[in-house]
Design an enzyme around this catalytic site. Structure first.
Site, short mmCIF file in Angstrom:
data_model
loop_
_atom_site.label_atom_id
_atom_site.label_comp_id
_atom_site.label_asym_id
_atom_site.label_seq_id
_atom_site.Cartn_x
_atom_site.Cartn_y
_atom_site.Cartn_z
N ARG A 136 122.14 -26.50 32.80
CA ARG A 136 123.26 -26.72 31.88
C ARG A 136 123.97 -25.37 31.80
O ARG A 136 123.60 -24.52 31.00
CB ARG A 136 122.75 -27.21 30.53
N GLY A 154 125.97 -36.22 33.99
CA GLY A 154 126.40 -37.03 32.85
C GLY A 154 127.85 -36.76 32.47
O GLY A 154 128.57 -36.10 33.23
N GLY A 168 129.32 -34.79 30.32
CA GLY A 168 129.69 -33.38 30.20
C GLY A 168 129.94 -32.77 31.58
O GLY A 168 130.94 -32.07 31.79
N ASP A 186 120.38 -42.12 30.20
CA ASP A 186 120.80 -42.72 28.93
C ASP A 186 121.65 -43.99 29.07
O ASP A 186 121.80 -44.73 28.10
CB ASP A 186 121.57 -41.69 28.09
N GLY A 196 117.53 -41.17 24.88
CA GLY A 196 118.80 -41.89 25.02
C GLY A 196 119.95 -41.16 24.35
O GLY A 196 121.07 -41.64 24.34
N ARG A 208 100.27 -45.46 14.27
CA ARG A 208 100.37 -44.21 15.02
C ARG A 208 101.79 -44.04 15.55
O ARG A 208 102.48 -45.02 15.80
CB ARG A 208 99.43 -44.24 16.23
N ARG A 251 111.71 -39.34 31.91
CA ARG A 251 112.77 -38.84 32.77
C ARG A 251 112.29 -38.54 34.19
O ARG A 251 113.07 -38.60 35.15
CB ARG A 251 113.37 -37.58 32.14
O1 F6P Z 1 120.57 -37.00 28.58
C1 F6P Z 1 119.26 -37.14 29.03
C2 F6P Z 1 118.26 -36.73 27.98
O2 F6P Z 1 116.96 -36.93 28.50
C3 F6P Z 1 118.41 -37.40 26.63
O3 F6P Z 1 117.88 -38.71 26.61
C4 F6P Z 1 117.73 -36.41 25.72
O4 F6P Z 1 118.31 -36.46 24.44
C5 F6P Z 1 118.00 -35.09 26.36
O5 F6P Z 1 118.40 -35.34 27.70
C6 F6P Z 1 116.85 -34.13 26.37
O6 F6P Z 1 117.29 -32.96 26.95
P1 F6P Z 1 116.42 -31.71 27.42
O7 F6P Z 1 116.54 -31.66 28.90
O8 F6P Z 1 117.10 -30.55 26.80
O9 F6P Z 1 115.02 -31.92 26.96
#
Ligand code: F6P
Length: 416
Positions: free
Chosen positions: A123, A153, A155, A201, A244, A328, A337
């Site tokens: 990023r 995505g 961005g 997402d 998400g 729980r 992911r």
């Molecule tokens: O956009 C993908 C995502 O996995 C989201 O679902 C989640 O909010 C975010 O990225 C988590 O990001 P990071 O890579 O900073 O853990």
């Protein structure tokens, strides 16, 4: 030939490697020279600027490639170069200091089945600055790149569109600073750019599915299946938090696929202070007909109508205290992911990667940048900025609606 580079940006998602594979192979078949940019936009900003970079390439084959000594079908040997090179953010052994790397057919062999993104992602904060984009443009021109394919995505795709619209200005600046020749200025007057949506997402407008969402959904379902058997054994309740971001697609679809008892998503915020009763009544009714286990899914972006986040821990307390359920919490986290792409996340990027190269080949200075999508089972080309803007306006519409609802709850006098 057109010199085409592909990069992956933002959060990784399953299927990004299949995008790179499809783009590289299609571009080679269409007579282009193919490159990958490592570490997303960050790699464009860093470029190939380490003075000794070419000497770091290792084997003579790599050296020959760096000097442009290979014909169209480069053979680095089964992608070994890239796998070595992306081992760490310093560039690994063979690629230290080189971020824009020429690749051939064999480099991407078998990549449809690999999880994450082998060329790395980031990023990038530097690319968000005008100076960062100027450096990125310079690095691309130095390598002769005239077409860019971005998988990420919303961005990342917005970044792509900004970059393209600024491009003529950036080129002019580089010329004025004497950093590029007149010949380079003329040759790189316009940038061809195309976007593919890689995100778990499924949160982009104007496409039915984003690359990686089906695999993440599949992972969530597998996890819920696992939880189900232990929940059943102990007759327990589980509150699962799923990813998400601001979108409830993963939570909702997983709930449908796994028979959840209650689901919280940002798109449908429940009334503050009332949902606890509603949830407990629903779950009690399921228990009354003999259900031994309870599954509640909370999307990470879920909130109530007064915009208070709905936290899994709080839901757990409600279930334990009001219904006496042994409860729980499980936060699925990044297991959602990673891992191998499912079949859809190989097919979709393959078809879209082909379309992306075709869109780049016919792009003109007048045509908009395109985002490759899928709609009613057909691969589509839609104006990238329209899709980004629509995504933003849907998000705003949802939050505005929530805001108005929240305000009228607080203040009955409140009017729009
Ligand atoms: O956009 C993908 C995502 O996995 C989201 O679902 C989640 O909010 C975010 O990225 C988590 O990001 P990071 O890579 O900073 O853990």
């Amino acid at each position: 030939p057109m010199k085409l580079a592909v990069l992956t940006s933002g959060g990784d998602s399953a299927g990004m490697n299949a995008v790179v594979r499809a783009v590289v192979k299609t571009a080679i078949l269409k007579g282009c020279e193919t490159y990958v940019v490592r570490e997303g936009y960050e790699g464009l900003v860093r470029g190939n600027n380490t003075p000794s970079s070419d000497k770091n390439l290792g084997s003579p084959r790599h050296q020959a490639a760096a000097e442009g000594g290979f014909a169209q079908n480069l053979r680095f040997g089964d992608g070994e170069l890239l796998k070595d090179g992306t081992g760490d953010h310093q560039g690994g052994r063979t690629l230290k200091g080189r971020y824009i790397v020429r690749v051939g057919w064999d480099d991407v062999r078998g990549w449809f089945a690999e999880g994450g993104t082998l060329i790395g992602t980031a990023r990038s904060t530097t690319f968000r600055t005008p100076e960062g984009r100027l450096t990125a443009a310079h690095n691309m021109i130095k390598e002769g790149i005239d077409a860019l394919c971005v998988c990420g995505g919303d961005g990342s795709l917005t970044g792509a569109d900004v970059f393209r619209s600024e491009w003529p200005k950036l080129v002019e600046q580089l010329r004025a600073q004497g950093k590029i020749t007149e010949e380079q200025t003329a040759k790189h007057a316009h940038l061809r750019i195309v976007g593919l949506v890689g995100s778990i997402d499924n949160d982009m407008s104007m496409t039915d599915l984003t690359i990686g969402a089906p695999t993440a959904l599949h992972r969530i379902c597998e996890s819920i299946d696992n939880i189900n058997s232990t929940a059943f054994s102990h007759s327990r309740a589980f509150v699962l938090e799923v990813m998400g971001r601001h979108c409830g697609w993963l939570a909702l679809m997983a709930g449908v696929a796994c028979g959840a008892d209650f689901i919280f998503i940002p798109e449908n915020p429940p009334e503050a202070g009332k949902w606890e009763d509603e949830m407990c009544n629903m779950i009690q009714s399921h228990r009354d007909v003999g259900k031994r286990k309870t599954i509640v899914i909370v999307a990470e972006g879920a909130h109530d109508a007064s915009l208070q986040p709905i936290r899994a821990e709080y839901v757990k307390d409600v279930l334990s205290e009001r219904l006496g359920l042994d409860t729980r919490v499980t936060t699925l986290g990044h297991t959602q992911r990673g891992g191998r792409p499912c079949a859809i996340d190989r097919i979709l990027p393959t078809l879209q990667g082909i379309e992306a190269v075709e869109a780049l080949l016919v792009a003109t200075p007048e045509s908009p940048s395109y985002m490759i999508g899928i709609s009613e089972n057909k691969i589509t080309r839609v104006p990238l900025m329209e899709a980004v803007e629509m995504t933003r306006s849907v998000a705003t519409a949802i939050s505005e609606k929530d805001f108005k609802r929240a305000m009228s709850l607080r203040d009955p006098e409140f009017s729009e």
